[in-house]
Structures are given as structure tokens and as C-alpha cells.
Design an enzyme around this catalytic site. Structure first.
Site, PDB file in Angstrom:
ATOM      1  N   HIS A  28       0.886  -0.997  -0.021  1.00 33.91           N
ATOM      2  CA  HIS A  28      -0.076   0.164  -0.129  1.00 33.91           C
ATOM      3  C   HIS A  28       0.828   1.235   0.006  1.00 33.91           C
ATOM      4  CE1 HIS A  28      -3.421  -2.382   1.213  1.00 33.91           C
ATOM      5  NE2 HIS A  28      -2.587  -3.242   1.811  1.00 33.91           N
ATOM      6  N   GLU A 209      -7.097 -12.890   5.955  1.00 37.38           N
ATOM      7  CA  GLU A 209      -6.051 -12.210   7.026  1.00 37.38           C
ATOM      8  C   GLU A 209      -6.532 -12.515   8.397  1.00 37.38           C
ATOM      9  OE1 GLU A 209      -5.663  -7.880   6.572  1.00 37.38           O
ATOM     10  OE2 GLU A 209      -3.846  -7.965   7.454  1.00 37.38           O
ATOM     11  N   ASP A 287       3.268  -5.323   2.221  1.00 38.73           N
ATOM     12  CA  ASP A 287       2.045  -4.797   2.737  1.00 38.73           C
ATOM     13  C   ASP A 287       2.200  -3.176   3.105  1.00 38.73           C
ATOM     14  OD1 ASP A 287      -0.451  -4.928   3.333  1.00 38.73           O
ATOM     15  OD2 ASP A 287      -0.399  -6.118   5.167  1.00 38.73           O
TER      16      ASP A 287
END
Ligand code: HPA
Ligand code: ZN
Length: 345
Positions: A28, A209, A287
Site C-alpha cells: 500500500h 487475513e 504490505d
């Protein structure tokens, strides 16, 4: 699987990790905002951060679950205001990526986090695209940008975001779905994803997740995705792993994130080894590297040491990322050749 002491990383494997040409499929851009850049942008834009120093920020990065992280992550985004800020954020990430030998990246951005604060979506996309172009010029890193919807916001907001992005869809390769998983199922977004796919975009979504293996199945059934972001809890159900293998779905796992957000208590409890053994196309990614203590190579090193992975596992992980990417056929072929040179040495 090899190497003798648990937790220690064999020197030859460390060298192999350094030289692997990497493809990053789960990062991200907002999660690459390092504290020093956050403070610089806060001062420039006259935005107050709820922290007085880099040390205070780092101390706040002690998370109990996904939501406790998201609260800090969204708050820090307030410092991103101008098109140049988004470019600088992207360029700073690409410098780290280049140092880790990333050759192709498909980063996420969360437009709603910025448009809700009155930032024009054109500035967000324009700045990121400027940064990606600079990264390709300077480092030869190719990219495909993923527009990710926030699942904690109403579906109408996702639809409005897709409509607002339509004039710039030539800059975007796929849509994604992220943010809080528990309590925000995928099905309401089925129409949004169908429209995005009809516009020629690919689709990916976070699942498995914090949610269990059934959330992966529900995401595949409702959204028509070709990758599942995280998906590590698929390992709890052999039938789900079989479905992933048979349908050629790629999982974008993020080892450090999973430990920092307490999906697994320790790295050696990661399910990545189980997924690899089952033949699932799992990949290694960072991530939100500014928050979870490391970029993609750190994630490769941590999982290799904890699960005692060997050279063949590392080659498989890197190959899975090439094959699961949305890069063009010729670009994939270049990446395959770079990988076979790195693993032959
Ligand atoms: N999960 C969900 N949403 C996110 C994440 C994540 O790991 N990182 C940034 N947004
Ligand atoms: Zn994520």
C-alpha cells in the site's frame, strides 16, 4: 527446506535473497510513508500529526490487530495533500524497492482516504503516476497501479470512486478491496467489481487475513478476483487450498505484517510453508513496510529463517510473483530470464 538453526539465515540463502529479481504484488503506497517524510510533509502543509517525534511515532507502532494499525495509518495520511506529495511518497518507496532488487511492482492506493479530505482524485493518481514514471526512468522498475476500495465505507462511495477514476483508467491495471475485514464482507461490492471488470480492469481483494478460509471462498465467488491479498488463513481448509491450486489463484502473503498484526503469534507459525507444500501460488510481499519494520527483502529473510526454507522454495516464491503479476507477456518473459540467471548463479 534446509538450514540448521531455527531463526538463523544461512549466508548463501541471504545472498540468494539479495540477488533475486523481485516482483511486489502487495504494498500500500500509504503504508510506505516513513516517519521522516510524514514530519516533513506535515510541516510543509501545516498539518498537525498526533506525534511530536519520529521516536514517538515508532512507539505508537505497537499493534494489537488490524484495526489498531488502520487507525494510525489513516491518521498519518492527513499529511499527503498535493500532487507532489503523492509523487514524493511513490519515489521514496521505489528507492527502497530498487535497493531490494524489485523489478516490477503493483502497488495499491486508497483514493477514498484522500478524496474524503477534499483532495482531488486527479492529484492523487497524477502524483503517483509521476512517481512511477520516475521510478521506471531511474531504476527500470515497471508497474501496474491498483485502485483499492475501502470496505468499511458504503458501496455507493466505492461506485462514486470508480466513476471519478474513469477518465484515468488507462493508468490503472486493477481494482482491490482493503481495510477492516471483520464485519465487512465482500458480497456488497460484487456490482462494483463487475463494473470494473467490464471496464477492462483486473480484480484482486484482501481476504483470509483476519477472516477465516471461508472469507476467501466468498471473495472468489462474489468478486471474480484473480489474486487474494493475504489469504494465509486458506491453509486452515484443505478444500480451499485445492480450489486455489485448481483455479490458479495467487496469494499475496505478507509475513511481517501477519506477525505485527497478530494474525500469527510468531513467524514460525506462518502458514506459508503449508501453502507452498500444497502447491498454492503464494508470494512474499511487504504490505505496509513503514509500519511493519521492513521492505520486501526483510520479509523474504524473516520467512526463510523462520520456516527454514531452501533455495528451491525461494525460486518458487519469486516465480509465483512473476506469473501472478499483471505485467505484459514480454515483460514477464524478461523477468523469468532475470530470475533464471539469479537462481543459476
Ligand atoms: N489489510 C487491510 N487493509 C489494509 C492493510 C491490510 O493488511 N494494509 C493497508 N490497508
Ligand atoms: Zn494489505
Amino acid at each position: 527446506m534446509q538450514s540448521d538453526a531455527p531463526g538463523a539465515l544461512d549466508a548463501s540463502l541471504a545472498e540468494l535473497i539479495d540477488r533475486l529479481p523481485k516482483v511486489e504484488l502487495h504494498v500500500h503506497l500509504e503504508g510506505t510513508l516513513e516517519p521522516d517524510l510524514a514530519f516533513r510533509l506535515a510541516a510543509k502543509n501545516g498539518v498537525a500529526l498526533p506525534f511530536r517525534s519520529v521516536a514517538e511515532i515508532r512507539a505508537a507502532y505497537e499493534f494489537s490487530d488490524l484495526q489498531s494499525f488502520l487507525d494510525v495509518y489513516y491518521a498519518a495520511c492527513a499529511v499527503l495533500v498535493t500532487r507532489e506529495d503523492f509523487r514524493d511518497l511513490t519515489v521514496a518507496y521505489l528507492a527502497h524497492a530498487n535497493a531490494d532488487r524489485v523489478r516490477h511492482v503493483e502497488p495499491f492506493f486508497d483514493p477514498q482516504t484522500h478524496t474524503e479530505r477534499g483532495i482531488p482524485i486527479g492529484d492523487v493518481i497524477g502524483g503517483i503516476v509521476d512517481g512511477l514514471a520516475q521510478g521506471e526512468r531511474e531504476y527500470g522498475i515497471t508497474s501496474g497501479l491498483i485502485l483499492s476500495f475501502l470496505r468499511h465505507l458504503p458501496v455507493d462511495s466505492a461506485d462514486a470512486t470508480l466513476a471519478a477514476a474513469e477518465p484515468r483508467l488507462d493508468r490503472i491495471v486493477a481494482v482491490g478491496l482493503d481495510s477492516s475485514e471483520i464485519g465487512f464482507p465482500p458480497e456488497p461490492f460484487a456490482g462494483t467489481f463487475a463494473r470494473a471488470r467490464a471496464l477492462g480492469l483486473r480484480a484482486v481483494a484482501h481476504a483470509g487475513e483476519e477472516g477465516d478460509a471461508s472469507t476467501v471462498v466468498r471473495t472468489l465467488d462474489s468478486l471474480g478476483v484473480s489474486r487474494i491479498d493475504h489469504g494465509v488463513r486458506s491453509a486452515e481448509d484443505p478444500a480451499v487450498m485445492r480450489r486455489l491450486v485448481e483455479s490458479g489463484i495467487t496469494l499475496t502473503a505478507c509475513p511481517n505484517s501477519n506477525v505485527r498484526l497478530r494474525v500469527f503469534p510468531t513467524m514460525d507459525r506462518s502458514t506459508i510453508g503449508t501453502l507452498l507444500k500444497a502447491g498454492v501460488a503464494v508470494t512474499i510481499n511487504s504490505d505496509d513496510p513503514a509500519y511493519f519494520g521492513g521492505y520486501i527483502s526483510d520479509n523474504y529473510r524473516a520467512i526463510t529463517a523462520a520456516l527454514r526454507l531452501g533455495a528451491a522454495d525461494l525460486g518458487r516464491l519469486a516465480a509465483n510473483a512473476i506469473e501472478g503479476s499483471f505485467a505484459s507477456g514480454p515483460r514477464k518473459q524478461e523477468l523469468r530470464e532475470e530470475l533464471s540467471q539469479a537462481t543459476a548463479g
